[in-house]
Design a protein around this motif. Structure first.
Motif, short mmCIF file in Angstrom:
data_model
loop_
_atom_site.label_atom_id
_atom_site.label_comp_id
_atom_site.label_asym_id
_atom_site.label_seq_id
_atom_site.Cartn_x
_atom_site.Cartn_y
_atom_site.Cartn_z
N LEU A 1 -51.94 7.78 -16.28
CA LEU A 1 -52.01 7.99 -14.83
C LEU A 1 -53.36 8.58 -14.45
CD1 LEU A 1 -48.57 9.59 -13.75
CD2 LEU A 1 -49.42 7.35 -13.13
N HIS A 2 -53.73 9.67 -15.13
CA HIS A 2 -54.96 10.37 -14.77
C HIS A 2 -56.20 9.50 -15.02
CE1 HIS A 2 -52.84 14.57 -15.14
NE2 HIS A 2 -52.29 13.79 -14.25
N ALA A 3 -56.16 8.71 -16.10
CA ALA A 3 -57.31 7.85 -16.39
C ALA A 3 -57.51 6.81 -15.30
CB ALA A 3 -57.11 7.16 -17.74
N ASN A 4 -56.42 6.48 -14.60
CA ASN A 4 -56.51 5.51 -13.50
C ASN A 4 -56.66 6.20 -12.14
OD1 ASN A 4 -56.01 2.53 -14.42
ND2 ASN A 4 -54.76 3.83 -15.73
N GLY A 5 -56.94 7.47 -12.19
CA GLY A 5 -57.16 8.19 -10.93
C GLY A 5 -55.88 8.50 -10.18
N SER B 1 -59.07 14.86 -3.00
CA SER B 1 -58.99 16.17 -2.37
C SER B 1 -58.21 16.12 -1.06
CB SER B 1 -60.40 16.70 -2.12
OG SER B 1 -61.09 15.76 -1.35
N THR B 2 -57.94 14.91 -0.59
CA THR B 2 -57.25 14.80 0.69
C THR B 2 -55.73 14.81 0.54
OG1 THR B 2 -57.29 12.40 0.53
CG2 THR B 2 -59.09 13.43 1.74
N PRO C 1 -48.38 25.03 -9.02
CA PRO C 1 -49.20 26.23 -9.19
C PRO C 1 -49.21 27.03 -7.87
CG PRO C 1 -50.41 24.25 -9.84
CD PRO C 1 -49.16 23.80 -9.18
N LEU C 2 -49.06 28.35 -7.99
CA LEU C 2 -48.99 29.17 -6.78
C LEU C 2 -50.33 29.25 -6.05
CD1 LEU C 2 -46.74 32.06 -8.08
CD2 LEU C 2 -46.10 30.31 -6.43
N ASP C 3 -51.42 28.93 -6.78
CA ASP C 3 -52.73 29.00 -6.12
C ASP C 3 -53.01 27.77 -5.26
OD1 ASP C 3 -53.18 27.07 -7.99
OD2 ASP C 3 -54.62 28.22 -9.18
N GLY C 4 -52.05 26.86 -5.18
CA GLY C 4 -52.21 25.69 -4.31
C GLY C 4 -53.01 24.56 -4.94
N THR C 5 -53.26 24.66 -6.25
CA THR C 5 -54.01 23.59 -6.93
C THR C 5 -53.26 22.27 -6.79
OG1 THR C 5 -54.82 25.15 -8.55
CG2 THR C 5 -54.95 22.83 -9.15
N ILE C 6 -53.99 21.22 -6.47
CA ILE C 6 -53.39 19.89 -6.43
C ILE C 6 -54.16 18.98 -7.40
CG2 ILE C 6 -52.41 20.02 -4.10
CD1 ILE C 6 -54.98 18.72 -3.07
N GLY C 7 -53.71 17.78 -7.53
CA GLY C 7 -54.40 16.85 -8.41
C GLY C 7 -53.88 16.92 -9.83
N PRO C 8 -54.63 16.34 -10.79
CA PRO C 8 -54.15 16.27 -12.18
C PRO C 8 -53.83 17.64 -12.77
CG PRO C 8 -56.21 15.05 -11.91
CD PRO C 8 -55.96 15.74 -10.62
N GLU C 9 -54.58 18.67 -12.36
CA GLU C 9 -54.35 20.02 -12.91
C GLU C 9 -52.94 20.49 -12.60
OE1 GLU C 9 -56.76 19.26 -10.77
OE2 GLU C 9 -58.70 19.58 -11.75
#
Lengths: 188, 327
Positions: free
Chosen positions: B170-174, B205-206, B217-225
């Motif tokens: 998944l991540h390798a394909n964005g 980022s959108t 994550p409580l810090d609101g991180t989005i994306g693969p992380e």
């Protein structure tokens, strides 16, 4: 995680805010159910009482003006729980009837409700603390305080120094005590 | 060519009978409404459960293959945006990763204005329901944790490694999954697969915050992380058998069991880092995550290879002995 004070929560409940309802249920549903189970009620009856008390409370708070002089919020909630349990027991004739309108301080049900209420607040405080500290910091506290492990052993298992374990333990302990105090004060 | 633009090959959703169309429209469908009907060429034979915003059924095609059929009424989403989101997820998965062993396979779909229907790999049924095809219950990681309690280190290692492989693709394909949790991990022929594709989207980022409390994550991180954070929590649940809300507490017996010591505390350090409050302390990508995961579980591999080495040694001795006898 921010603590919502009792008066803030009541104000939001009056305004029909959905998340305030969820917050109310998450705060008190576990406590109410545990009290019911400890009163030897069946799981289905306990769930009914949780729903009944939450709904009653939700309806009542619309016209409720909180006045600390008239009594504590906690007492009001405990009275509702106690009444609901007593009524159900009367209906099912589980135990000799209790006087639902005069709960005195040495009433065992009332005492048990008070104990469970405090436990509920401690659990809530632990949930908050877990969200505020790094997992390793919380574990240093929990393993030494609750699991009875020695500082040296914890240090070895977490891969940190012994004085770091001590430091972590005091930091979490201090914060936990503060939160429990605040919760009991704000939700009393 | 993707089948989404094709008309239904064998449409039971027929305006002649009106039955299913009406059922879609008025939200009064019951489980029995669908049994025996044909959708996307699949004959519905059992109820499978309710997923996010829709119901899932077991369907069989004329070749005798069983797939899961998800039926979503547009009205049930509450907004068109959510319906589009689900469709976007299945399109992305179908177009970009059509056949990864650790991602749920999407087969056919139809996105008419009234509903979205699609077929996907059917999860195994749980062992207790194997002899009862009318009462299908999907084998999910949540079910395994609920009924077994904690899983063995070896089983955890196998499952999480499979999920890492799925995430790597998944991540390798964005793409990002955005809703990793035990309920969304199913076993198909015993292979763990990432399911519930509704929130899969491009990593950007959108994208908004989505997912389930406890796995975010409580810090609101989005994306693969954020996917890695969730996978850290899932590893914790597999090993401890506890709910995600208990993290990072450890059951006392696990903490004090002498045979668990070496492996367990390495694994504990692994998830403490994966689920750190501070994004900078966490694994930065799936490869870092995988390396740390394999290192944490490596004593298990070493233990295994010691056993294998011992068998090889004994085998050689027996061979030598037999040879000597022959001579």
């Amino acid at each position: 995680m921010e603590l919502t004070t009792r008066s803030e929560l009541l104000a939001r409940l009056k305004k029909d805010e959905e998340d305030s309802w969820n917050e109310f249920v998450s705060l008190y549903a576990g406590f109410i159910k545990k009290v019911c189970i400890r009163q030897n009620l069946q799981d289905s009856d306990a769930s009914d009482i949780v729903q009944q008390v939450c709904m009653e409370w939700f309806r009542a708070c619309k016209g409720f003006e909180y006045d600390p002089k008239k009594g504590r919020f906690r007492d009001y909630l405990c009275q509702m729980v106690s009444n609901a349990i007593t009524k159900l027991k009367k209906k099912k004739r589980v135990q000799p009837e209790l006087d639902e309108d005069s709960l005195c301080e040495d009433d065992p049900l009332q005492k048990m409700i008070e104990t469970e209420y405090r436990e509920c607040m401690v659990k809530k405080a632990i949930t908050i603390v877990k969200s505020e500290f790094e997992p390793i910091t919380y574990q240093a506290f929990e393993w030494t305080e609750f699991n009875g492990m020695k500082i040296r052993e914890v240090a070895q298992k977490l891969g940190i120094k012994t004085n770091t374990v001590s430091k972590y333990r005091s930091r979490v302990k201090e914060r936990l005590q503060k939160i429990i105090g605040d919760l009991l004060e704000q939700h009393e | 060519m993707l089948p989404n633009n094709e008309p239904f090959a064998d449409v039971a959703i027929s305006t002649n009978t009106g039955s299913i169309t009406d059922t879609f429209g008025n939200l009064t469908s019951t489980r029995s409404d669908w049994i025996g009907k044909t959708v996307l060429g699949y004959k519905i034979c059992a109820y499978a459960g309710s997923g996010s915003y829709g119901t899932v059924w077991v369907g069989q095609n004329p070749m005798g293959e069983s797939h899961a059929i998800k039926i979503i009424e547009n009205g049930s989403f509450g907004s068109e945006e959510l319906a589009n989101q689900e469709l976007r997820g299945i399109r992305l998965l179908k177009e970009m990763l059509p056949s990864h062993p650790n991602l749920i396979g999407i087969h056919e779909w139809d996105d008419s204005p009234q509903q979205l229907i699609y077929s996907m790999d059917l999860a195994d049924t749980v062992p207790s329901r194997k002899d009862d095809p009318n009462h299908y219950l999907p084998d999910t990681l949540a079910h395994r944790i609920q009924y077994k309690g904690r899983l063995s280190f070896a089983e955890t290692q196998e499952i999480v490694q499979g999920l890492i492989e799925g995430l790597k693709s998944l991540h390798a394909n964005g793409l990002v999954h955005r809703d990793l949790k035990p309920q969304n991990i199913v076993f198909v022929k015993q292979i763990p697969k990432l399911a519930d594709t509704g929130l899969i989207t491009f990593d950007s980022s959108t994208i908004g915050v989505a997912g389930t409390m406890g796995y975010l994550p409580l810090d609101g991180t989005i994306g693969p992380e954020a996917d890695l954070y969730a996978l850290g929590k899932i590893t914790y649940q597999c090993v401890t058998g506890l709910g995600v809300e208990e993290f990072p507490s450890i059951p006392n017996d696990l903490l004090k069991s002498p045979e668990q010591l070496q492996v367990f505390f390495l694994i504990n350090r692994f998830w403490n880092k994966a689920c750190s409050l501070n994004q900078k302390n966490r694994y930065q990508n799936i490869f870092d995550f995988e390396r740390a995961f394999q290192k944490a579980f490596s004593p298990l591999n070493r233990k295994r290879s010691k056993i294998i080495d011992w068998f090889i040694f004994v085998g050689i001795l027996v061979l030598i002995f037999l040879l000597l006898l022959l001579i």
